[in-house]
Motif scaffolding. Structure first.
Motif, mmCIF file in Angstrom:
data_model
loop_
_atom_site.group_PDB
_atom_site.id
_atom_site.type_symbol
_atom_site.label_atom_id
_atom_site.label_comp_id
_atom_site.label_asym_id
_atom_site.label_seq_id
_atom_site.Cartn_x
_atom_site.Cartn_y
_atom_site.Cartn_z
ATOM 1 N N ASN A 296 16.564 23.754 -37.729
ATOM 2 C CA ASN A 296 15.235 24.370 -37.706
ATOM 3 C C ASN A 296 14.517 23.945 -36.424
ATOM 4 O O ASN A 296 13.603 23.127 -36.453
ATOM 5 C CB ASN A 296 14.421 23.969 -38.939
ATOM 6 N N PRO A 297 14.914 24.508 -35.289
ATOM 7 C CA PRO A 297 14.250 24.155 -34.028
ATOM 8 C C PRO A 297 12.878 24.789 -33.948
ATOM 9 O O PRO A 297 12.698 25.947 -34.314
ATOM 10 C CB PRO A 297 15.201 24.728 -32.970
ATOM 11 N N THR B 22 11.381 10.083 -40.114
ATOM 12 C CA THR B 22 11.246 11.524 -39.926
ATOM 13 C C THR B 22 10.062 11.823 -39.020
ATOM 14 O O THR B 22 8.963 11.330 -39.246
ATOM 15 C CB THR B 22 11.034 12.228 -41.281
ATOM 16 N N TRP B 23 10.302 12.648 -37.997
ATOM 17 C CA TRP B 23 9.221 13.119 -37.139
ATOM 18 C C TRP B 23 8.739 14.506 -37.565
ATOM 19 O O TRP B 23 7.576 14.816 -37.455
ATOM 20 C CB TRP B 23 9.680 13.241 -35.683
ATOM 21 N N ALA B 24 9.684 15.368 -37.982
ATOM 22 C CA ALA B 24 9.423 16.804 -38.150
ATOM 23 C C ALA B 24 8.800 17.358 -36.870
ATOM 24 O O ALA B 24 7.661 17.814 -36.847
ATOM 25 C CB ALA B 24 8.540 17.088 -39.360
ATOM 26 N N PRO B 25 9.561 17.328 -35.754
ATOM 27 C CA PRO B 25 8.999 17.713 -34.458
ATOM 28 C C PRO B 25 8.793 19.222 -34.359
ATOM 29 O O PRO B 25 9.580 20.012 -34.874
ATOM 30 C CB PRO B 25 10.070 17.242 -33.469
ATOM 31 N N ARG C 9 13.087 30.424 -48.137
ATOM 32 C CA ARG C 9 11.921 29.669 -48.604
ATOM 33 C C ARG C 9 11.381 28.761 -47.498
ATOM 34 O O ARG C 9 10.187 28.511 -47.420
ATOM 35 C CB ARG C 9 12.276 28.850 -49.845
ATOM 36 N N TYR C 10 12.281 28.257 -46.654
ATOM 37 C CA TYR C 10 11.911 27.382 -45.554
ATOM 38 C C TYR C 10 12.782 27.703 -44.337
ATOM 39 O O TYR C 10 13.677 28.532 -44.409
ATOM 40 C CB TYR C 10 12.107 25.898 -45.920
ATOM 41 N N HIS C 11 12.501 26.997 -43.247
ATOM 42 C CA HIS C 11 13.325 27.023 -42.031
ATOM 43 C C HIS C 11 13.307 28.385 -41.357
ATOM 44 O O HIS C 11 14.327 29.063 -41.231
ATOM 45 C CB HIS C 11 14.776 26.600 -42.331
ATOM 46 N N HIS C 12 12.131 28.750 -40.857
ATOM 47 C CA HIS C 12 11.969 30.029 -40.170
ATOM 48 C C HIS C 12 12.064 29.890 -38.648
ATOM 49 O O HIS C 12 12.055 30.911 -37.951
ATOM 50 C CB HIS C 12 10.599 30.632 -40.512
ATOM 51 N N GLY C 13 12.127 28.644 -38.129
ATOM 52 C CA GLY C 13 12.042 28.500 -36.676
ATOM 53 C C GLY C 13 10.695 29.008 -36.205
ATOM 54 O O GLY C 13 9.656 28.637 -36.730
ATOM 55 N N GLY C 14 10.691 29.901 -35.200
ATOM 56 C CA GLY C 14 9.470 30.611 -34.866
ATOM 57 C C GLY C 14 8.865 30.370 -33.509
ATOM 58 O O GLY C 14 7.928 31.063 -33.113
ATOM 59 N N HIS D 273 14.178 19.943 -36.420
ATOM 60 C CA HIS D 273 14.045 19.211 -37.674
ATOM 61 C C HIS D 273 15.421 18.850 -38.217
ATOM 62 O O HIS D 273 16.285 19.723 -38.364
ATOM 63 C CB HIS D 273 13.333 20.065 -38.725
ATOM 64 N N GLY D 274 15.614 17.575 -38.543
ATOM 65 C CA GLY D 274 16.843 17.155 -39.185
ATOM 66 C C GLY D 274 16.758 17.318 -40.693
ATOM 67 O O GLY D 274 15.763 17.793 -41.246
#
Length: 360
Positions: free
Chosen positions: A220-221, A280-283, A155-160, A237-238
């Protein structure tokens, strides 16, 4: 399916002196890191607008190519933007954060018209990510060759993120697909930074025999960049907070899900910078320039600057919403907003490609 090419109008705003002036910065101590915050006042240019969830910036000579998650590429040349259709061999996934993500032009693009893309797809066996080559022909991209398949997706965390390193190899970031345990499993392609030859084979000098895995223990880099000395860095992402900026060495374990943030354990790497437990940054995308890393922040709604020598960090761009990717060339910082991704608050004519001069 009906295919089309959509021509878009593009507005460019130029400021007279084309410099970035900043308010005085206030330096504070947070999480044992010095942070200075400043906001741009002038010098900002809009290079293109009305993009549809743009994800990655590429530039060839004077032409930009932006990937868009719904499955298109925007070409910006001579002040005109053209949306180019992408014909993929698998059905593009519509899950959150999924779609056409990483996109990088090959080193011989002028002759080959070839790029490499990372996308999320669905078939009868489930949802996955894959890395493929695309070939441009008459303003239309077509999937040509498969380089790597069955990268975990959820559902989430695909990198990419895709980048070609100084060594000429292709690097790809992959997420843990909400299955945190696979980040520590070196037999899984999820929760990793992968390294490939440009033909999709495994480089002989990868840290683990017969494996694409370059580093592991990632959540999730979404960003990779290299310093002028060859040092490699990645953004990640942490879990709710504890976002990370890491220095990447081959074969290293970056700890997820066993450690996060400033936690330590033998055999695992603690990040150079972290957002801490309360921020949270969500870099996402990142680039390097003159001893500093510049990182797009989604939930942070900013472009962040990290000084590798002093350990200072600051926001250099704010007020434009979610930022997905950055690109630096000739002392200019280019970045794309990502307010149309369903999590932002789109402003007029979002999303946009911006340019601002970098001052030291």
């Amino acid at each position: 399916m009906k295919h089309f090419v959509l021509f878009m109008s593009i507005t460019i705003f130029l400021t007279g002196c084309s410099i970035l002036k900043q308010e005085e910065s206030q330096v504070v101590s947070k999480n044992n890191t010095m942070i200075s915050v400043s906001k741009p006042i002038e010098g900002l240019e809009v290079m293109g607008e009305e993009f549809n969830i743009p994800w990655s910036i590429n530039k060839h000579e004077q032409t930009f190519y932006l990937s868009e998650r719904p499955g298109t590429i925007v070409k910006i040349e001579n002040g005109e933007a053209v949306r180019q259709q992408v014909d993929l061999k698998e059905e593009l996934a519509t899950a959150a954060e999924a779609g056409l993500l990483g996109f990088v032009l090959t080193p011989n693009f002028s002759e080959s018209n070839e790029a490499i893309a990372y996308y999320t797809y669905v078939d009868s066996s489930g949802q996955f990510n894959r890395i493929v080559t695309l070939r441009l022909d008459n303003n239309r991209w077509k999937e040509d060759r498969l380089l790597l398949d069955k990268i975990p997706s959820g559902r989430y965390h695909h990198g990419g993120r895709l980048e070609i390193g100084p060594d000429g190899k292709l690097f790809a970031t992959t997420g843990d697909a909400l299955q945190s345990s696979i980040a520590q499993d070196r037999s899984s392609l999820g929760g990793k930074i992968l390294r490939l030859n440009l033909d999709g084979t495994i480089p002989n000098d990868n840290p683990f025999p017969n494996s694409y895995v370059y580093s592991y223990g990632h959540r999730n880099p979404q960003g990779i960049s290299w310093a002028e000395d060859g040092g490699m860095y990645a953004s990640e992402h942490g879990n709710n907070a504890n976002d990370e900026i890491n220095k990447i060495e081959p074969g290293q374990n970056f700890g997820w899900p066993i450690i996060e943030g400033l936690e330590k354990q033998n055999g695992m790497v603690t990040p150079l910078f972290t957002s801490g437990q309360n921020e949270t940054w969500a870099p996402s995308g990142m680039d390097y320039y003159n001893g500093k890393l510049y990182v797009a922040a989604l939930r942070g709604n900013a472009v962040l600057e990290f000084n590798l020598e002093t350990g200072e960090q600051r926001e250099i761009i704010t007020g434009l919403g979610r930022i997905r990717d950055v690109f630096i060339e000739d002392n200019f910082l280019y970045f794309i907003s990502n307010n149309t991704d369903g999590r932002g608050e789109p402003q007029q004519n979002d999303d946009k490609l911006y340019r601002v001069p970098l001052l030291n």
